[in-house]
Scaffold this motif. Structure first.
Motif, mmCIF file in Angstrom:
data_model
loop_
_atom_site.group_PDB
_atom_site.id
_atom_site.type_symbol
_atom_site.label_atom_id
_atom_site.label_comp_id
_atom_site.label_asym_id
_atom_site.label_seq_id
_atom_site.Cartn_x
_atom_site.Cartn_y
_atom_site.Cartn_z
ATOM 1 N N ASN A 35 0.808 -1.222 0.000
ATOM 2 C CA ASN A 35 0.000 0.000 0.000
ATOM 3 C C ASN A 35 0.840 1.271 0.000
ATOM 4 O O ASN A 35 0.318 2.371 0.210
ATOM 5 C CB ASN A 35 -0.945 0.018 1.209
ATOM 6 C CG ASN A 35 -2.027 -1.042 1.092
ATOM 7 O OD1 ASN A 35 -2.529 -1.309 0.009
ATOM 8 N ND2 ASN A 35 -2.369 -1.661 2.203
ATOM 9 N N LYS B 90 2.438 4.454 -1.222
ATOM 10 C CA LYS B 90 1.969 5.369 -2.273
ATOM 11 C C LYS B 90 2.954 5.470 -3.442
ATOM 12 O O LYS B 90 2.586 5.880 -4.543
ATOM 13 C CB LYS B 90 1.707 6.757 -1.696
ATOM 14 C CG LYS B 90 2.949 7.482 -1.199
ATOM 15 C CD LYS B 90 2.612 8.866 -0.668
ATOM 16 C CE LYS B 90 3.871 9.609 -0.236
ATOM 17 N NZ LYS B 90 3.551 10.974 0.257
ATOM 18 N N ILE C 96 -5.850 4.177 -2.441
ATOM 19 C CA ILE C 96 -5.280 4.847 -1.261
ATOM 20 C C ILE C 96 -5.822 6.267 -1.094
ATOM 21 O O ILE C 96 -5.395 7.001 -0.202
ATOM 22 C CB ILE C 96 -3.737 4.875 -1.328
ATOM 23 C CG1 ILE C 96 -3.251 5.711 -2.519
ATOM 24 C CG2 ILE C 96 -3.174 3.467 -1.397
ATOM 25 C CD1 ILE C 96 -1.746 5.911 -2.551
#
Length: 726
Positions: free
Chosen positions: A122, A124, A160
Motif C-alpha cells: 500500500n 503510495k 489509497i
C-alpha cells in the motif's frame, strides 16, 4: 537544556515546513521557502526538502538543479537508512533520467525501487513506479502498455485515496492517448484529472493539454478558451514553464482563425520566455510557428526560411529523447520541405525528404509515414515524375485508411462498452424494483390471507401473469440484443466502405489535374469517361449498402416486373468491362434463348452484380462465364470463374455475415463482407436457391435457380418465336 531547546526548535521548524509545503502552490515561493528552511531543520527533514526541490525543478525542466537536489536527498537517506524517502527519490530520479534518454540508469533505479517496495503493497510510491514504467514504454512507442500502466496507477491511487496522484495519473494517460490520436478520450482523461484538483493545484497542466487536443481536432475557438484558462492558472501558481508553453501553442489556433497579429504577439512572448529559460525545445517550436506564419499567411519566403533554420538548429539543441522535441524536428522538416517546394528549390527539398523518411521509419508512427509519402508525392509531381508521385500518393492514402479504420474500431469498442455498462445498471435497478414490489406483496398477503381467500387467488393469478410478462420481456431483450449486433456491424461496414469508395475519386482528381496541367487533353477526355464509369460503380456500391440496411430493418419492398434476362445481364456486364480489361479477364454470357421472368429489378441487379463483381475480384488473366438456360418451369443460372478458388473452411458459412470477414482481391480490392450474404437473402426472397462449389487455384462455381410462372414461360416462347420469324 540548550541542546534540548535546539532539538525542539528543529522539530518545530520541520513541522512548520510540512504544513506550509502541503498548502503552497507558487513555484518560486516554494523554492525560496525550502532553501530558507534548510538551515533550520534536522538532517532527516533536509532529505524531504531536497526531494521537494527536485520535484519542483523537474516540473520546470531545470535539469542540473533537479539531479543535484535528488542526489542530495538520496545521499542523506542512505546515511540515515530513510527507506521511505529513498524509494521516492529513486523513482523521481529514474523518471527524470528516462526523460534525459539515460535508459539504462533509469532501469537500474527502478529495479532498486521495486525491491524496496515489495514488502509494502500500500506504499503510495507504487504510483510513481507505474508512471516511470509507463514513461519507458512511451519512449519505446509501446503506447498501449503505457495506457495500461497508467490505468493501474490510477486504480492504485484511488485505492489509497490520493487525489494529487489520481490527477497526475489521468494527465499522463491523456498524454499517451494523444500519442495514438485518440483525442476525444484524451480530453475525457484530462477533465477527470482536473476534477481531482485541490485549491486549483495542477489545473494549468490539465487545461493546456485539453487545449492542445482541441487544436488537433480543429476546434480552435474551444482550444483558445482552454489556453486562456491554462494561462490564468499558470500565472496564479507561478508556473513559468506552462506560461511559456501556452504562448507557444495557442498561436496555432490563432493562425487557424486568421488572427495573425495576435498569433505573432503570442509567438514573440514564447520566444522571449524560452530564451530566458534557455529552453531550446520551446524556442525551436516558437521559431517554427513564426516561420510557418511568414510562409503560409504572409508569403514572405525568405523570412520563413530564416526562421525555419533557427527552429531546426534549436531543435537539435533540445533534449532528443522527448517525444515533443522529436515531433518539433519532424514538423520543422515538413515545413522546410513545403517551403523549398514552393521556392522550387528541389535539391534542398530532396535532402530534407530523405531526413523525414528516415525519422518516419525509425519512429514507426503512422502519421509520420503518411506525411512522408504525401510530401514525396508532391515532390515527384513537381519535378515531372507522375508515376512515382502516384505511387507515394497511394501509400499515403493506404496509411490514412489504416488510421481511419483503427479509429472506427476504437469508437465502436467504446460504444459497446458504454452500452454494456448502462445495460447492467438498468438490470440492477430493475431487479431492485422487482424485489421491493415482491416484498410488499408478500407482506400484504400474510396480513390478509385469513380473511381474503379470494385475494390470494387473485395474487396467484397476478404472479402467473407477471411470470409470463417476464419471459416475454426477456425474449424481447434477446431480440433487441441481436438487432443491436446487426446495427453495430452495419455501422462499421458503412464507416469503412464510404471511406474506401471516396479515395479512388480523390486519386482520380489528382491524376486528372496532372493531365490538364500538362495540356494532355486527349487523355483528359478518356480519363473523364472512365471517371464517369467509376461513378456508376460508386452508385452500385451505395445501392448495396442501402438495400442491405433496408432488408435488415425489414424495409425493402419487392416490386416485380417483366425482365428480359439476357438484356439485364448485358447491362450489368457493361459496368464491369473496364475492371475486366484491367485484370485481363473475359466475361461471357452463354444462353440458348432469351428468357423472360417476373422479378424485382433491383433484387436481380443486386444478385448478379455482386456475383460477377466477386468473381472478377478474385480472377486475374482468366475467364468468367454466365450460363443461362430454361428447364421446364425453372430458370437455371451458373457463374463460373477461373480465379483463386476457396478451400472447405472458406466455403463454410460463406453466406453468413456474422461469421464472415472479407478477404482482399488479387489487385488489393477491399470488400465490405456483406455481398454474398445480401445475394443469399435476395435469392430467398424471390423463391430461388443458390449452391456453391470451389477448388483452390481452379476456380469457383455458383449455381442459381428461380421458379418461372406460366406467364413467364408464355412470354419467353413468344419472344423467341418473334426472333425466329424475323
Amino acid at each position: 537544556m540548550h541542546f534540548s531547546l535546539f532539538a525542539q526548535s528543529e522539530k518545530d521548524y520541520c513541522e512548520e515546513w510540512k504544513t506550509s509545503n502541503d498548502t503552497m502552490r507558487n513555484f518560486k515561493r516554494s523554492l525560496e521557502y525550502n532553501y530558507k528552511m534548510l538551515d533550520n531543520v534536522d538532517l532527516k527533514c533536509k532529505a524531504s526538502i531536497y526531494l521537494s526541490n527536485g520535484i519542483l525543478y523537474q516540473d520546470q525542466q531545470k535539469n542540473d538543479s533537479t539531479i543535484s537536489n535528488l542526489n542530495s536527498a538520496i545521499k542523506i537517506c542512505k546515511e540515515l537508512n530513510l527507506n521511505k524517502i529513498l524509494i521516492t527519490a529513486y523513482l523521481r530520479k529514474s523518471y527524470f533520467l528516462a526523460e534525459l534518454n539515460k535508459i539504462s540508469e533509469a532501469k537500474d533505479l527502478l529495479i532498486k525501487a521495486k525491491i524496496a517496495l515489495q514488502d509494502t503493497p500500500n506504499n503510495k510510491d507504487w504510483n510513481l513506479y507505474f508512471q516511470a514504467q509507463a514513461y519507458l514504454s512511451d519512449i519505446n512507442s509501446d503506447y498501449d502498455n503505457s495506457i495500461s500502466l497508467m490505468d493501474s496507477a490510477i486504480a492504485f491511487s484511488q485505492k489509497i485515496k490520493n487525489k494529487p496522484f489520481i490527477q497526475n495519473g489521468y494527465h499522463n494517460k491523456g498524454t499517451y492517448l494523444m500519442r495514438i490520436s485518440d483525442y476525444e478520450n484524451a480530453i475525457k482523461s484530462f477533465l477527470s484529472g482536473a476534477k481531482q484538483s485541490e485549491n486549483g493545484i495542477g489545473l494549468e497542466n490539465q487545461y493546456i493539454m485539453i487545449a492542445s487536443c482541441y487544436t488537433r481536432l480543429n476546434q480552435d475557438e474551444t482550444a483558445l478558451k482552454y489556453f486562456k484558462k491554462a494561462l490564468e492558472a499558470a500565472k496564479k501558481s507561478g508556473n513559468d514553464f506552462v506560461t511559456m508553453l501556452v504562448y507557444a501553442r495557442m498561436s496555432s489556433s490563432q493562425l487557424s482563425l486568421k488572427r495573425i497579429d495576435k498569433a505573432m504577439i503570442s509567438i514573440d512572448s514564447a520566444i522571449s520566455k524560452a530564451k530566458k529559460a534557455k529552453n531550446y525545445g520551446i524556442l525551436g517550436s516558437a521559431y517554427e510557428d513564426k516561420a510557418s506564419t511568414y510562409f503560409r499567411y504572409l508569403k514572405d519566403y525568405d523570412k520563413a526560411e530564416f526562421y525555419y533554420e533557427k527552429s531546426y538548429s534549436n531543435s537539435l539543441k533540445a533534449n532528443t529523447s522527448k517525444k515533443s522535441d522529436d515531433l518539433l524536428k519532424t514538423t520543422t522538416i515538413q515545413g522546410m520541405i513545403n517551403l523549398y517546394l514552393a521556392k522550387k528549390n528541389y535539391q534542398k527539398a530532396k535532402i530534407f525528404l530523405k531526413t523525414l523518411e528516415e525519422k518516419a521509419n525509425k519512429s514507426g508512427l503512422l502519421m509520420y509515414k503518411s506525411t512522408s509519402n504525401r510530401l514525396h508525392s508532391e515532390y515527384y509531381e513537381a519535378i515531372g515524375q507522375p508515376s512515382k508521385a502516384i505511387k507515394y500518393l497511394r501509400e499515403h492514402y493506404k496509411i490514412e485508411d489504416s488510421i481511419s479504420n483503427e479509429k472506427v474500431k476504437t469508437q465502436v469498442a467504446n460504444l459497446e462498452k458504454q452500452y454494456d455498462t448502462k445495460n447492467k445498471e438498468l438490470q440492477i435497478v430493475k431487479l431492485d424494483k422487482e424485489k421491493t414490489e415482491q416484498q410488499q406483496l408478500v407482506k400484504e398477503a400474510k396480513a390478509k390471507q385469513r380473511y381474503y381467500f379470494f385475494a390470494a387467488i387473485v395474487l396467484l393469478s397476478l404472479l402467473i401473469i407477471g411470470f409470463w410478462l417476464f419471459r416475454k420481456l426477456k425474449k424481447q431483450k434477446e431480440e433487441l440484443g441481436n438487432t443491436n449486433k446487426v446495427k453495430n456491424r452495419l455501422f462499421s461496414i458503412i464507416a469503412h466502405d464510404l471511406r474506401g469508395m471516396i479515395i479512388p475519386f480523390q486519386r482520380s482528381g489528382k491524376i486528372l489535374e496532372h493531365y490538364i496541367e500538362n495540356k494532355d487533353y486527349d487523355k483528359t477526355i478518356v480519363f473523364s469517361q472512365e471517371l464517369q464509369k467509376n461513378s456508376e460503380g460508386l452508385s452500385n456500391m451505395l445501392d448495396n449498402l442501402l438495400n442491405w440496411s433496408l432488408e435488415q430493418m425489414n424495409g425493402y419492398k419487392m416490386n416485380p416486373e417483366l425482365l428480359y434476362v439476357n438484356n439485364e445481364l448485358e447491362s450489368i456486364k457493361a459496368n464491369f468491362l473496364q475492371q475486366a480489361e484491367f485484370k485481363n479477364t473475359k466475361i461471357s454470357i452463354i444462353n440458348d434463348e432469351e428468357i423472360a421472368m417476373n422479378m424485382d429489378k433491383g433484387a436481380f441487379h443486386i444478385i448478379f452484380r455482386n456475383l460477377i463483381g466477386n468473381a472478377l475480384k478474385y480472377t486475374d488473366n482468366g475467364t468468367i462465364r454466365l450460363g443461362i438456360n430454361r428447364e421446364i418451369n425453372t430458370l437455371k443460372c451458373s457463374i463460373i470463374d477461373t480465379g483463386v478458388g476457396m478451400d472447405k473452411e472458406q466455403l463454410k458459412d460463406i453466406f453468413s455475415l456474422e461469421t464472415k470477414t472479407s478477404s482482399t482481391g488479387t489487385k488489393g480490392e477491399k470488400g465490405a463482407g456483406l455481398g454474398l450474404s445480401l445475394v443469399y437473402r435476395f435469392i430467398k426472397m424471390n423463391g430461388g436457391t443458390i449452391e456453391v462449389s470451389s477448388e483452390k487455384r481452379v476456380g469457383t462455381k455458383f449455381d442459381l435457380s428461380f421458379p418461372l410462372s406460366e406467364f413467364d414461360i408464355a412470354e419467353t416462347e413468344k419472344i423467341n418465336a418473334k426472333e425466329l420469324s424475323a
